[in-house]
Enzyme design. Structure first.
Site, PDB file in Angstrom:
ATOM      1  N   CYS A  74     -13.724   4.175   1.115  1.00 54.89           N
ATOM      2  CA  CYS A  74     -11.874   3.566   1.826  1.00 54.89           C
ATOM      3  C   CYS A  74     -12.941   1.953   1.811  1.00 54.89           C
ATOM      4  CB  CYS A  74     -11.804   3.943   3.074  1.00 54.89           C
ATOM      5  SG  CYS A  74     -10.826   3.652   4.192  1.00 54.89           S
ATOM      6  N   PRO A  75     -12.704   1.065   2.312  1.00 56.50           N
ATOM      7  CA  PRO A  75     -10.815   0.838   1.847  1.00 56.50           C
ATOM      8  C   PRO A  75     -10.153   1.070   0.816  1.00 56.50           C
ATOM      9  CG  PRO A  75     -11.567  -1.126   2.897  1.00 56.50           C
ATOM     10  CD  PRO A  75     -13.118  -0.459   2.451  1.00 56.50           C
TER      11      PRO A  75
END
Length: 185
Positions: A16-17
């Site tokens: 993430c992201p």
């Protein structure tokens, strides 16, 4: 049923992201209605994909887990999907549920993409995506009652118009469709 996708994005190994960043970039290259499969290994990506799709107006279809890989399915929305329905023969979900319980000789035609159908559909529904309807119309019987369903009533409206223009006399659009279908989930 094999899930038909237009583009597959490999986001395996990304944290993430990055899966969302890559998904956003890839989604920008797709045409409205196309289905994107995102392969990711980040366990948080399921919640992220769903939230991102909802916040951007794209449709989160669902996720399949295959071992360590999460396969997310998203459908690109369209800014110009018609909201004004033009086909006059319409029933709501509750009326269709009543008909399905009362009669056994009605046809439910699901015109959503195969990925949408794979995750949730009305039992016994025939799957012919709107984009394939023109060349697959011969699979339907013009004498039968046909109840056309999609996610929101827009694609089914276009499909109902197309069927009526081709000599299908007993065609009904189901509104709001699968976005609010609760029976058999």
């Amino acid at each position: 049923m094999a899930i038909k996708v237009d583009v597959t994005l490999d986001a395996k190994g990304l944290a993430c992201p990055m899966p969302i960043v890559r998904t956003k970039k890839t989604m920008n290259t797709l045409e409205a209605g196309q289905v994107l499969e995102v392969e990711a290994t980040d366990k948080g990506s399921k919640a992220d994909m769903k939230a991102w799709a909802e916040s951007t107006g794209h449709q989160y279809i669902g996720t399949i887990e295959e071992g360590d890989v999460l396969k997310h399915y998203l459908r690109k929305s369209s800014d110009d999907e018609p909201t004004e329905r033009k086909y006059s023969q319409v029933i709501n979900n509750e009326q269709l549920q009543e008909k399905l319980q009362a009669e056994n000789k009605i046809v439910v035609l699901d015109v959503r993409e195969t990925a949408e159908y794979a995750f949730n559909h009305i039992p016994g529904a025939v799957s012919i995506p709107l984009g394939e309807l023109e060349e697959r119309m011969n699979e339907l019987n013009k004498a039968e009652e046909i109840y056309v369903v999609c996610r929101s009533g827009n694609r089914s409206d276009m499909a109902a118009q197309k069927l009526a223009a081709n000599g299908f006399a007993k065609v009904v659009n189901v509104v709001p469709g699968m976005s609010e279908w609760t029976e058999g989930k």
